[in-house]
Write an enzyme that holds these catalytic residues in place. Structure first.
Site, PDB file in Angstrom:
ATOM      1  N   THR A  15      22.443 -10.649 -41.624  1.00 45.86           N
ATOM      2  CA  THR A  15      21.274 -10.077 -40.959  1.00 45.86           C
ATOM      3  C   THR A  15      21.613  -8.654 -40.494  1.00 45.86           C
ATOM      4  OG1 THR A  15      21.823 -10.968 -38.764  1.00 45.86           O
ATOM      5  CG2 THR A  15      20.501 -12.369 -40.227  1.00 45.86           C
ATOM      6  N   GLY A  22      26.792  -4.562 -40.618  1.00 46.88           N
ATOM      7  CA  GLY A  22      26.140  -5.528 -41.518  1.00 46.88           C
ATOM      8  C   GLY A  22      26.192  -5.083 -42.964  1.00 46.88           C
ATOM      9  N   SER A 170      31.021  -9.268 -29.658  1.00 47.78           N
ATOM     10  CA  SER A 170      31.646  -7.972 -29.334  1.00 47.78           C
ATOM     11  C   SER A 170      32.733  -8.199 -28.311  1.00 47.78           C
ATOM     12  CB  SER A 170      30.597  -7.036 -28.737  1.00 47.78           C
ATOM     13  OG  SER A 170      31.214  -5.905 -28.186  1.00 47.78           O
ATOM     14  N   TYR A 183      23.216  -6.467 -22.311  1.00 48.60           N
ATOM     15  CA  TYR A 183      23.827  -6.523 -23.652  1.00 48.60           C
ATOM     16  C   TYR A 183      25.119  -7.350 -23.625  1.00 48.60           C
ATOM     17  CZ  TYR A 183      26.507  -5.054 -27.761  1.00 48.60           C
ATOM     18  OH  TYR A 183      27.266  -5.046 -28.911  1.00 48.60           O
TER      19      TYR A 183
END
Ligand SMILES: NC(=O)c1ccc[n+]([C@@H]2O[C@H](COP(=O)([O-])OP(=O)(O)OC[C@H]3O[C@@H](n4cnc5c(N)ncnc54)[C@H](OP(=O)(O)O)[C@@H]3O)[C@@H](O)[C@H]2O)c1
Length: 307
Positions: A15, A22, A170, A183
C-alpha cells in the site's frame, strides 16, 4: 545494492507504493519475480508508476531491441494498479474485490501512512481520529480480510494457503515524540497489533506477521514535511541544497550537521535510503526469515539506543 531474492509467482500488495518506501519495496518484489499491485489514492500517479515500471522491467527482461534475453530469463511479472483511499471502507472493499479476482495474496505490506507535526495542545479529536484511520485502520481493514485468507486451508494440500503481513511502523513508535504524538502513537499501536495478530498464526508454518521499524528515510513524504523546521527550526529538507549553497558547504555536510545536532544517537548519521529499508522488508517476508514472527524489526540505522 546487489541482493537477490526469489518471489517468483507470488502476489504482493504494497500500500502507498507510488513513491517513497512503498515504491522501493514494490520494486524489490517485482525484480524478484512477484506480481505486484501498485496502490495509492491517486489514479494518475498509479498509471504513471505502472507505465514506468513496465518500461523499466521490460528493458531488464530483454524485450527491448538492445538487450535480447532468452525466454527463460524474461520477466513475466504482472504489474497491476488500483486506487483506493484506505480510510474509506467502501474503497477497501473495492481493492479487496479487485485482488480476489487476481488470485491469492501472498504478501501484504501495510505501508501507506501519513505524518504531520502539530503540538499536543493544538491537536483536535479530528487530528487524532484521522491519523489513526490513515495509519492504523488502513492496515487493520486489509489484514482483517487477507490474513484470514492466508490462514484458510487449501483443499488439496490441507495446509494453510500461506502468506506474510508486514506493518510498516517506525522507530518513532518506540519513542513518543510530543511534536507529533498522534503520529508516534499510531506507530506504537501497529506494534501491538502485529504481536496480537501473530498469535493467530500459532502452530502455522507458512503465515507470519511482523512489523518493520524504519528510521529517518529520505522520501517525498519527508522531503515535503515541515517536521524539521517546526521541531528544530531547521531549514526544510527540500531546501537542503539551498542551505548547503548559502552556507558554502556540501549537501552531505548539511545532512551530517543535522544528524550530529538533532539525532546524535543515530549510528548511521545520515538518512536511510528507501531501498535500504525495502531490503529489510524483503528479508522479513523471505524464507530466510522463517524464524521471525510477531517481531518488531528495527531498520533504523541504530537510532534507538535501548536494546
Ligand atoms: N520516511 C521516513 O522517514 C519514515 C520513517 C519511519 C517510518 N515511515 C513510515 O513508512 C511509510 C511510508 O513513508 P514514506 O516516507 O515513504 O511516505 P510518503 O513518501 O509520504 O508516501 C506515502 C504513501 O502512502 C499513501 N497514502 C497515504 N495515505 C493514504 C490513504 N489514506 N490511502 C491510501 N494511500 C495513502 C500515499 O499516497 P497518496 O499519493 O495518495 O498520498 C503514498 O503513496 C509510512 O507508514 C511512514 O509512517 C517513514
Amino acid at each position: 545494492m546487489s541482493v537477490t531474492w526469489n518471489y517468483k509467482g507470488k502476489l504482493a500488495l504494497v500500500t502507498g507504493s507510488t513513491k517513497g518506501i512503498g515504491r522501493a519495496i514494490l520494486e524489490i518484489y517485482l525484480e524478484a519475480g512477484a506480481n505486484v499491485i501498485v496502490h495509492s489514492r491517486k489514479q494518475k500517479e498509479i498509471d504513471e508508476c505502472v507505465a514506468e515500471l513496465k518500461k523499466k522491467y521490460a528493458a531488464k527482461s530483454g524485450t527491448d531491441e538492445t538487450e535480447q534475453k532468452s525466454e527463460k530469463e524474461k520477466s513475466h511479472s504482472n504489474i497491476y494498479g488500483f486506487a483506493a483511499d484506505l480510510t474509506k471502507p467502501a474503497d477497501v472493499s473495492q481493492i479487496v474485490a479487485f485482488i480476489e479476482k487476481i488470485g491469492h495474496l501472498d504478501i501484504l505490506i501495510n505501508n501507506a501512512g501519513a505524518f504531520y507535526v502539530k503540538e499536543f495542545f493544538e491537536l483536535t479529536d479530528e487530528d487524532w481520529f484521522n491519523l489513526f484511520d490513515a495509519n492504523v485502520m488502513s492496515g487493520v481493514r486489509l489484514t482483517r480480510h487477507f490474513l484470514k485468507k492466508m490462514l484458510e486451508k487449501d483443499e488439496t494440500t490441507k495446509k494453510c494457503k500461506g502468506g506474510n503481513v508486514i506493518f510498516v511502523s517506525s522507530e518513532a513508535g518506540l519513542r513518543g515524540l510530543p511534536q507529533f504524538v498522534h503520529y508516534t502513537s499510531t506507530k506504537a499501536a501497529q506494534l501491538n497489533i502485529t504481536r496480537a495478530l501473530a498469535e493467530l498464526t500459532r502452530g502455522v508454518e507458512n503465515v507470519r506477521v511482523n512489523a518493520l521499524l524504519p528510521g529517518p528515510t529520505w522520501t517525498p513524504g519527508v522531503e515535503d514535511s515541515d517536521y524539521f523546521t517546526f521541531v528544530f527550526f531547521f531549514p526544510p529538507l527540500a531546501d537542503m541544497k539551498g542551505m548547503a549553497k548559502r552556507e558554502n558547504i556540501s549537501v552531505e555536510d548539511a545532512v551530517s550537521n543535522y544528524f550530529k545536532h538533532y539525532e546524535p544517537n543515530s549510528l548511521k548519521q545520515k538518512f536511510l535510503t528507501a531501498e535500504e529499508v525495502a531490503q529489510a522488508c524483503a528479508f522479513l517476508t523471505s524464507d530466510a526469515a522463517t524464524s521471525i514472527n510477531g517481531s518488531s524489526q528495527k531498520a533504523e540505522g541504530g537510532i534507538v539506543y535501548h536494546i
